[in-house]
Scaffold this motif. Sequence first.
Motif, short mmCIF file in Angstrom:
data_model
loop_
_atom_site.label_atom_id
_atom_site.label_comp_id
_atom_site.label_asym_id
_atom_site.label_seq_id
_atom_site.Cartn_x
_atom_site.Cartn_y
_atom_site.Cartn_z
N GLY A 1 0.70 -1.13 -0.04
CA GLY A 1 -0.12 0.09 -0.08
C GLY A 1 0.85 1.29 -0.18
N LEU A 2 1.88 1.17 0.71
CA LEU A 2 2.82 2.62 0.70
C LEU A 2 3.64 2.72 -0.46
CD1 LEU A 2 4.32 2.12 4.47
CD2 LEU A 2 2.48 3.85 3.47
N ARG A 3 4.06 1.61 -1.28
CA ARG A 3 4.48 1.70 -2.46
C ARG A 3 3.64 2.43 -3.56
NH1 ARG A 3 7.08 -3.25 -1.18
NH2 ARG A 3 5.44 -4.39 -2.28
N LYS A 4 2.42 2.00 -3.38
CA LYS A 4 1.61 2.67 -4.37
C LYS A 4 1.16 3.88 -4.10
CE LYS A 4 -1.27 -1.35 -5.13
NZ LYS A 4 -2.36 -2.22 -5.15
N ILE A 5 1.04 4.26 -2.58
CA ILE A 5 1.13 5.99 -2.19
C ILE A 5 2.31 6.72 -2.65
CG2 ILE A 5 0.86 7.40 -0.24
CD1 ILE A 5 -0.63 5.32 1.18
N SER B 1 -4.85 15.04 -3.19
CA SER B 1 -4.41 13.77 -4.16
C SER B 1 -3.79 12.85 -3.69
CB SER B 1 -3.68 14.72 -5.25
OG SER B 1 -2.44 14.59 -4.81
N LEU B 2 -3.40 12.95 -2.35
CA LEU B 2 -2.71 11.95 -1.75
C LEU B 2 -3.53 10.98 -1.04
CD1 LEU B 2 0.36 14.00 -0.14
CD2 LEU B 2 0.25 12.66 -1.92
N GLY B 3 -4.73 11.13 -0.90
CA GLY B 3 -5.64 10.33 -0.34
C GLY B 3 -6.06 10.80 1.16
N ASP B 4 -6.87 10.04 1.68
CA ASP B 4 -7.39 10.33 3.00
C ASP B 4 -6.90 9.29 3.92
OD1 ASP B 4 -9.14 8.67 2.09
OD2 ASP B 4 -10.81 10.14 2.75
N GLY B 5 -6.18 8.45 3.65
CA GLY B 5 -6.14 7.18 4.57
C GLY B 5 -5.18 7.70 5.87
N GLY B 6 -5.31 7.00 6.99
CA GLY B 6 -4.70 7.16 8.22
C GLY B 6 -3.18 7.02 8.18
N PHE C 1 3.20 10.47 3.35
CA PHE C 1 3.41 11.55 2.60
C PHE C 1 2.15 12.48 2.82
CE2 PHE C 1 4.91 7.98 0.59
CZ PHE C 1 6.39 8.21 0.17
N ARG C 2 1.09 12.36 3.10
CA ARG C 2 -0.08 13.09 3.48
C ARG C 2 0.29 13.75 4.43
NH1 ARG C 2 -5.47 14.31 2.14
NH2 ARG C 2 -6.44 15.07 4.15
N GLU C 3 0.76 13.15 5.65
CA GLU C 3 1.25 13.65 7.01
C GLU C 3 2.37 14.61 6.91
OE1 GLU C 3 1.74 10.19 9.59
OE2 GLU C 3 -0.28 9.59 9.34
N LEU C 4 3.33 14.43 6.26
CA LEU C 4 4.21 15.04 5.88
C LEU C 4 4.10 16.64 5.38
CD1 LEU C 4 7.16 13.20 4.30
CD2 LEU C 4 7.33 14.97 6.25
N ALA C 5 2.90 16.60 4.25
CA ALA C 5 2.57 17.84 3.66
C ALA C 5 1.87 18.58 4.78
CB ALA C 5 1.80 17.32 2.63
N ILE C 6 0.83 17.87 5.61
CA ILE C 6 0.09 18.58 6.56
C ILE C 6 1.15 19.24 7.83
CG2 ILE C 6 -1.66 18.46 8.22
CD1 ILE C 6 -3.06 16.16 6.45
N ALA C 7 1.87 18.38 8.22
CA ALA C 7 3.02 18.90 9.08
C ALA C 7 3.61 20.02 8.62
CB ALA C 7 3.77 17.77 9.63
N GLY C 8 4.25 20.12 7.47
CA GLY C 8 4.87 21.16 7.02
C GLY C 8 3.96 22.50 6.87
N HIS C 9 2.76 22.34 6.44
CA HIS C 9 1.92 23.29 6.35
C HIS C 9 1.34 23.96 7.61
CE1 HIS C 9 -2.12 25.39 5.92
NE2 HIS C 9 -1.87 25.44 4.79
N ALA C 10 1.22 22.98 8.71
CA ALA C 10 0.88 23.47 10.15
C ALA C 10 2.11 24.36 10.82
CB ALA C 10 0.60 22.24 10.80
N ALA C 11 3.43 23.76 10.59
CA ALA C 11 4.68 24.30 11.06
C ALA C 11 4.83 25.59 10.33
CB ALA C 11 5.83 23.56 10.74
N ILE C 12 4.64 25.91 9.18
CA ILE C 12 4.80 27.03 8.57
C ILE C 12 3.86 28.16 8.81
CG2 ILE C 12 3.65 26.95 6.35
CD1 ILE C 12 7.26 28.11 6.80
N SER C 13 2.49 27.68 9.04
CA SER C 13 1.30 28.24 9.40
C SER C 13 1.57 29.07 10.72
CB SER C 13 0.07 27.62 9.24
OG SER C 13 -0.08 27.34 7.78
N HIS C 14 1.91 28.10 11.63
CA HIS C 14 2.27 28.49 12.94
C HIS C 14 3.17 29.59 13.30
CE1 HIS C 14 2.57 27.96 17.39
NE2 HIS C 14 3.82 28.45 17.31
N GLN C 15 4.29 29.36 12.26
CA GLN C 15 5.37 30.56 12.26
C GLN C 15 4.93 31.79 11.92
OE1 GLN C 15 8.09 30.21 13.58
NE2 GLN C 15 9.72 31.59 13.01
#
Length: 251
Positions: free
Chosen positions: A44-48, A68-73, A77-91
């Motif tokens: 599954g992770l290789r497909k993602i 586009s990365l899906g909404d799986g738990g 890759f999705r968690e990385l994008a969200i974490a980066g967005h949260a970090a930069i938004s917080h700053q």
Amino acid sequence: MNEFGIEHVWQQGDIITRAVALVLLVMSVMSWSVIVIKCIQGAGLRKIAQRTKNRFWSEKNLPSAIDSLGDGGNNPFRELAIAGHAAISHQYNVETSISNNLDISDWLARGLKNSIDDSSARLQAGLGILASIGSTAPFVGLLGTVWGIYHALQSISLADQPDLAHVAGPVGEALIMTAFGLFVAIPAVLGFNTISRRNRGLQHAIARFAHDLHAYYLTGSRITTGDVTELRAGDATADNRVQPFRAGQSM
């Protein structure tokens, strides 16, 4: 009844023999369960990872790219994008003396690293079980072997005229326990090595994606080489690409 069969070993064995056999059986079930679960997870992770490579940077904006990365738990890759967005938004959004003293690149890198560490921990989950089984199963089987040989020696000492018939059963029991221990250990070791090698490839893909995200969130463009188009704000050749993050941009 075959004196060298598993059924005979179980029926004629004492509590030690049966306990060793049960322990090896449980270890085998645990080992194969981990192998199957990790193989399914890895597929599954290789497909993602492939979908991320092909689709994420082709979207028009950041929210669409993340969707586009899906909404799986279990999607590092999705968690990385969200974490980066949260970090930069917080700053950008938190106006305090502490945040103003922090380098935005370091702050973003720490946020991405936390997400990578969480993903790595999930990838490594279960490998400790395989390592433990692969290293201990032969010795558990050896215990059964020693116990079988001990029974063979007892049979010889109690027989008036020792012959092969007196020791065949206990020796067969010992050989079966040796084989059972190897049968449990070998798949565990091979599974551990295979899954570890696959995890290294996935961790490399995650790290590369984090590197691209770090550059994108800071500059609005991923670092590219060769003929890959840079993602720059306002670039006429990148109209259909992810647009850069801006302070206050919502998900």
